[in-house]
Design a protein around this motif. Structure first.
Motif, PDB file in Angstrom:
ATOM      1  N   UNK A 155       1.117  -3.293  -4.510  1.00  0.00           N
ATOM      2  CA  UNK A 155       0.148  -3.110  -5.594  1.00  0.00           C
ATOM      3  C   UNK A 155      -1.167  -2.568  -5.017  1.00  0.00           C
ATOM      4  N   UNK A 156      -1.662  -3.217  -3.949  1.00  0.00           N
ATOM      5  CA  UNK A 156      -2.944  -2.776  -3.380  1.00  0.00           C
ATOM      6  C   UNK A 156      -2.824  -1.379  -2.769  1.00  0.00           C
ATOM      7  N   UNK A 157      -1.693  -1.097  -2.121  1.00  0.00           N
ATOM      8  CA  UNK A 157      -1.543   0.242  -1.557  1.00  0.00           C
ATOM      9  C   UNK A 157      -1.539   1.322  -2.644  1.00  0.00           C
ATOM     10  N   UNK A 192       1.206  -6.331  -1.451  1.00  0.00           N
ATOM     11  CA  UNK A 192       0.825  -5.217  -0.588  1.00  0.00           C
ATOM     12  C   UNK A 192       1.076  -3.885  -1.300  1.00  0.00           C
ATOM     13  N   UNK A 223      -3.142   1.074  -5.528  1.00  0.00           N
ATOM     14  CA  UNK A 223      -4.517   1.216  -6.011  1.00  0.00           C
ATOM     15  C   UNK A 223      -5.328   2.036  -5.005  1.00  0.00           C
TER      16      UNK A 223
END
Lengths: 478, 630
Positions: free
Chosen positions: B336-338, B334, B340
């Motif tokens: 990592x995606x946040x 989560x 990005x």
């Protein structure tokens, strides 16, 4: 088997060549002899399946994440006059998505993981071959408790060897793992995952080496265990069931070379002969027939020549003329006459041959060693070998600290896979083990040699001639 | 906002008098303590890097003969111990010290003298640990110090004594700092600074302090057992007396796994500050970032035995610890995606700080994926104690923590010094380090899966490992070049760097509202906080980085800031006593070494002497008021 219909020796030779060729092909195909991906056992195939799942999912996640990241970096890099970006504080749908997607992927990993855990850690088969592995700083003791018998003295004798593990192909092996001192870890990457050896604990591990040909694999200690952790290795030989039976029967016999004088030893030897008549010709020397062996400090090739002078495989010559002093580099496999004594050296893949350099300051002149004299020296306690080592059939050699040397001459390496078991290395090893292997418990034995652990020169030790004699004796212990 | 965002450079009143050695020894100012932590930990980074370089030189080719087996074992033990306890933790502490009070709008930490004490304990502890090199007995039991190898029966010299006492001393430093920061964050937030308005770095620091105060007592107990075994003949771990080697492993990893998050969460926090600033967008999913940090920390206490799959715990335990470990991948993913999506739709400026921060996102992913591979016990049994694990945790700690911390150094250097780091040198530093890290650690995945065990000082030729080891060693060369350029940049820019001004980056958080470096009182008036991004609220719209960056050249005579006295702000007095207490405590622990030398009486005398001195200086400390009486 086809060799029933052909001259035995020819069949053996053909088989040897075929196996050597196939080993070469395998070696050529896989430049990574210690890879964990070798599907050589049931366990490693299970784990390989898991690895496949992990690597696939891992690669997909990696590619997706990095692709989105790189796309973001390229697309939203500042260009010309910067605009004012919209202040987005989050997006519930997106965030729930990237919480659930990894969770789903993990379910796909967790289910086969748990299944594999329970399959590989289920109770071992009751008909398995039992092997007890005992870790020592820094060597391996392997015991085969199913091959225990009562010796003429009433003592229980279990087949025990050091740093060389023989396993029959196709039979499940159940390992019982213990440690004599610090924590070690038993690992043959080509066969299975590792398991620790812990003092005051007993661990278990089983697998079935059931595919591909018969060959040798490297084994390692993979739990940091002190100065020579890197030098605590072993060789695993997967052989045919017939070869294994032959090997273990031979390992169960007392030492091949005994001093003729003590009655006890002769009796022991007689028992061995009775059990395995083939040994009668080849392994029991008379005192008079013991020929001196040329011992050498530097050049293995000289040893080879010397071996040619004194026939190394006794029954190849006329009966009675045999000399039990096979030099290390014998070209004739001992299997040819006396059953499967050891994994033939020409079948040893190159990655199992140690390349460790020897210390430049331990030297040895060429000397002839007399095995009888060597045996006598050891029996008298010279060099204190008997304090630590056992040679079954030699009543004075009953030490329990170091590796069992009963059939040391048949092993391919010494010092836990650190050096090849040839005349030069064995000689240097006995002269100054502590310069050869950091931290080793075996003392420096050569007279006037410097012991780096004591920080002193050895004043009571063996002369070079005595060392040559001891080496000749040890090499005779096929 | 009380202070304007356009204050030019300035000097402290009477700065010459305040910059002498004595002022550094007695300082209780969190910003100066931060600078001390920064300098000291960067020094140990060079030492730990040198140790690693020798290790890689030895392993460059088969049968390496650069160092002996014993020296190699000391090198990898001290490399690990140094990088974890003397570099990443205190480098994070440098940022805790600088940023926590500034980000929450406080004038200092809750206990300024305890803060100084923490630093001095760290300094003396790190020196004590490294003195072992000079007496020829550097620790050699691995950073994990597994018993029984570290018990007296198998380690008869002083090596392990230095290690266990050194760690015990350093633990005092971490614990004192942990309680200090927790108290600071709970009690000293400016009006309106609700927990859910706190800058994300302070959040991660807050979570890290809880990890420290919960995890360090466990290793303290484990080390006390070991000390009793080695010094007083008890049998917690002595196998000959029936001791249990696994007791140590469980205690060590109950500490050791949370320790991993102690090392990475501060870097996560720094990256979460850098990415929004250079994307000109708020952090995507702030609440989820906070909760995922908490979840990672919480789960981190329930996964310790995944370091121990090979000890044979049985299928049930393997299943439980395998699955809990996998769960950690979810909050981490989560994050990592946040990150990005923080950049998605933004206007990205690739400053050096930003490059380091993006690299953490890109490369930590690799460490995370290999982490999930370890979480599957049957597969882990083929990975553990091989170079695959070495690859994994270096992707986490170097490509993760160190990249994040370097991002922090480039980003906050102006706040430390008032000057910017050189971006051109920074770019060289970044690219060489980036190439070096990947070239060093990526091939280790292969050497590991192709069977190379860890902690071996030599290996045979023909094992299929030559190429990978050679590549790894070449990679270290790139890392060294990058680090040398970076450190030259750090050194030179403190005098010659471009003057930064309050807010060189156009950043949103409170610390950028005050001058760089901040005056000793930080905020002339305690700010009132109304949002998560107070400066962006004031300055919106902000199409470009603020213009003041180039408006003041170093030659212009800087404006004089009012002193605390001018403003009537009571400031804590400098004190040498924290240093004395730290020194005597370290000497007291060090005296125990004499027991090992069979000088028990000497040890008793020394311990009594130093304990007395410690108590006396502690009383002196406690009886001196923190601030002048009014």
């Amino acid at each position: 088997m086809h060799h029933k219909f052909r001259p035995r020796r020819l069949a053996r030779a053909a088989l040897t060549v075929a196996l050597a060729a196939s080993a070469l092909v395998v070696a050529a195909c896989s430049p990574y002899p210690n890879s964990v991906f070798h599907p050589r056992t049931d366990t490693n195939r299970d784990v390989g399946f898991l690895f496949e799942i992990l690597i696939w999912f891992g690669s997909i996640v990696f590619v997706v994440v990095e692709a989105i990241l790189i796309y973001t970096l390229v697309r939203f890099r500042r260009r010309g006059v910067a605009r004012q970006p919209e202040h987005v504080h989050g997006n519930t749908t997106l965030e729930i998505t990237w919480t659930i997607v990894p969770a789903v992927i993990l379910v796909f990993i967790a289910i086969p993981t748990v299944r594999t855990i329970f399959r590989t850690q289920s109770k071992g088969r009751s008909d398995a071959l039992q092997v007890e592995v005992i870790g020592h700083q820094w060597w391996w003791e392997f015991r085969y408790p199913q091959f225990t018998k009562r010796s003429p003295t009433g003592k229980l004798d279990t087949v025990v060897t050091a740093n060389e593990l023989y396993l029959p192909k196709g039979r499940t092996v159940n390992f019982t793992l213990k440690s004599q001192d610090v924590i070690h870890s038993f690992w043959v990457p080509a066969l299975a995952g590792k398991r620790d050896l812990i003092a005051n604990h007993t661990n278990y591990l089983w697998f079935t080496p059931d595919s591909a040909g018969t060959t040798a694999y490297n084994g390692f200690c993979v739990e940091y265990c002190g100065a020579s952790h890197a030098n605590m290795r072993f060789r695993t030989f997967v052989v045919t069931p017939d070869e294994f039976q032959s090997w273990i029967a031979y390992q169960a016999t007392p030492a091949a070379f005994v001093l003729p004088t003590p009655g006890q030893a002769v009796a022991n030897n007689a028992a061995a002969v009775a059990q395995n008549p083939q040994l009668a010709q080849s392994q029991v020397p008379s005192n008079a027939q013991v020929a001196p062996q040329r011992n050498l400090g530097g050049n293995p090739a000289v040893g080879h020549a010397a071996g040619a002078n004194a026939p190394t495989v006794p029954s190849a010559g006329p009966p009675g003329a045999g000399v039990p002093v096979a030099p290390a580099l014998s070209t004739t496999p001992p299997t040819s006459q006396a059953g499967f004594i050891a994994f033939p050296r020409e079948r040893m893949p190159s990655y199992t041959v140690p390349t460790t350099p020897t210390p430049a300051d331990v030297r040895f002149d060429d000397l002839y060693g007399d095995p009888a004299r060597g045996a006598d020296l050891m029996a008298k306690g010279k060099g204190a070998c008997l304090g630590c080592h056992t040679i079954r059939g030699n009543p004075s050699m009953i030490g329990q600290i170091g590796p069992n040397l009963t059939h040391v001459g048949s092993r391919t390496t010494i010092a836990a896979g650190l050096f090849p078991n040839d005349t030069r290395h064995l000689t240097l090893w006995i002269k100054n083990a502590r310069k050869m292997k950091p931290g080793v418990l075996m003392p420096t034995i050569g007279l006037n040699e410097y012991d780096p652990q004591l920080g002193a020169t050895v004043k009571i030790g063996l002369t070079d001639q005595q060392i040559a004699d001891v080496v000749a004796y040890l090499q005779a212990l096929k | 906002m009380a202070t304007t965002a356009t204050a030019p450079a300035y000097t402290h009143a009477g700065s010459e008098a305040e910059s002498g050695l004595w002022s550094w020894l007695t300082t209780v100012d969190h910003k100066r303590i931060a600078a001390l932590y920064l300098g000291t930990s960067l020094f140990w980074f060079l030492v730990g890097g040198l140790e690693a370089s020798i290790i890689r030189l030895q392993l460059m080719f088969p049968n390496g003969r650069v160092v002996s087996a014993e020296m190699f074992n000391e090198l990898f033990t001290m490399h690990g111990t140094t990088m974890i306890f003397l570099v990443v933790m205190p480098l994070s502490a440098a940022f805790f010290n600088l940023l926590i009070p500034l980000q929450i709008g406080a004038r200092d930490v809750a206990f300024p003298r305890l803060n100084a004490f923490s630093y001095w304990v760290y300094l003396f502890g790190s020196i004590f640990l490294n003195v072992s090199w000079f007496v020829g007995s550097a620790p050699d039991g691995g950073w994990f110090g597994y018993t029984p190898l570290t018990t007296l029966a198998y380690s008869k010299n002083l090596n392990i004594d230095f290690w266990m006492l050194g760690l015990q001393i350093l633990g005092v430093s971490s614990l004192a700092a942990g309680f200090n920061f927790i108290t600071t964050i709970v009690n000293m937030r400016a009006p309106g600074m609700y927990f859910m308005r706190m800058p994300i770095f302070t959040w991660m620091a807050f979570i890290t302090q809880f990890l420290i105060v919960l995890a360090f007592p466990v290793i303290t107990i484990a080390l006390v057992f070991l000390q009793f075994d080695r010094f007083f003949g008890t049998n917690f771990y002595e196998i000959a007396q029936g001791g249990d080697p696994l007791l140590w492993q469980h205690l060590f990893w109950i500490f050791g796994h949370p320790e991993v998050y102690i090392l990475i969460l501060p870097a996560f926090g720094l990256v979460s500050e850098v990415l929004p600033t250079f994307s000109r967008k708020p952090l995507f999913g702030y609440p989820v970032m906070v909760y995922s940090g908490m979840l990672i920390a919480f789960l981190g206490f329930g996964v310790w035995a995944h370091h121990m799959f090979a000890v044979g715990m049985g299928p049930i335990a393997d299943t439980v610890f395998g699955v809990t470990t996998m769960l950690i991948a979810i909050p981490t993913g989560v994050k990592i995606f946040n990150w990005i999506f923080t950049m998605w739709g933004g206007v990205l400026r690739f400053t050096t700080a930003m490059k380091f921060a993006i690299t953490l996102v890109a490369l930590f992913t690799i460490g995370g994926i290999s982490g999930v591979m370890h979480a599957s016990p049957p597969a882990d049994l083929q990975q553990t104690d091989t170079y695959f694990v070495v690859a994994h945790f270096h992707y986490v700690l170097v490509a993760g923590s160190m990249m994040g911390l370097f991002a922090g150094v480039y980003y906050y250097y102006p706040k430390f010094t008032g000057r910017l780091l050189d971006e051109r040198l920074g770019s060289w530093h970044f690219w060489l380090f980036f190439i070096g890290v990947n070239l060093t650690f990526f091939p280790m995945h292969f050497s590991g899966l192709y069977g190379m065990p860890r902690r071996i000082y030599r290996y045979d030729a023909g094992q299929g490992w030559e190429t990978f080891n050679l590549l790894s060693s070449i990679g270290v060369g790139f890392q060294i070049l990058g680090v040398v350029i970076g450190f030259w940049n750090f050194w030179r820019s403190r005098k010659s760097g471009e003057v930064a001004g309050n807010d060189p980056w156009g950043a949103p958080t409170l610390e950028w509202s005050i001058p760089s470096p901040p005056p000793d009182y930080n905020f002339a008036h305690v700010p009132r906080v109304t949002s998560r991004y107070p400066l962006w609220d004031v300055k919106t719209p902000h199409p470009e980085p603020p213009p003041q960056r180039a408006s003041v050249s170093p030659r212009e005579s800087p404006r004089r800031l009012p002193t605390a006295k001018d403003l009537g702000i009571p400031m804590p007095n400098p004190s040498i006593k924290p240093l004395f207490v730290a020194l005597f405590m370290t000497l007291m622990f060090a005296s125990l070494i004499a027991i090992h030398k069979d000088r028990v009486q000497l040890a008793v005398v020394l311990v009594i002497v130093f304990a007395t001195a410690l108590t006396a200086s502690l009383y002196g400390w406690l009886l001196t008021p923190l601030e002048d009486e009014h």
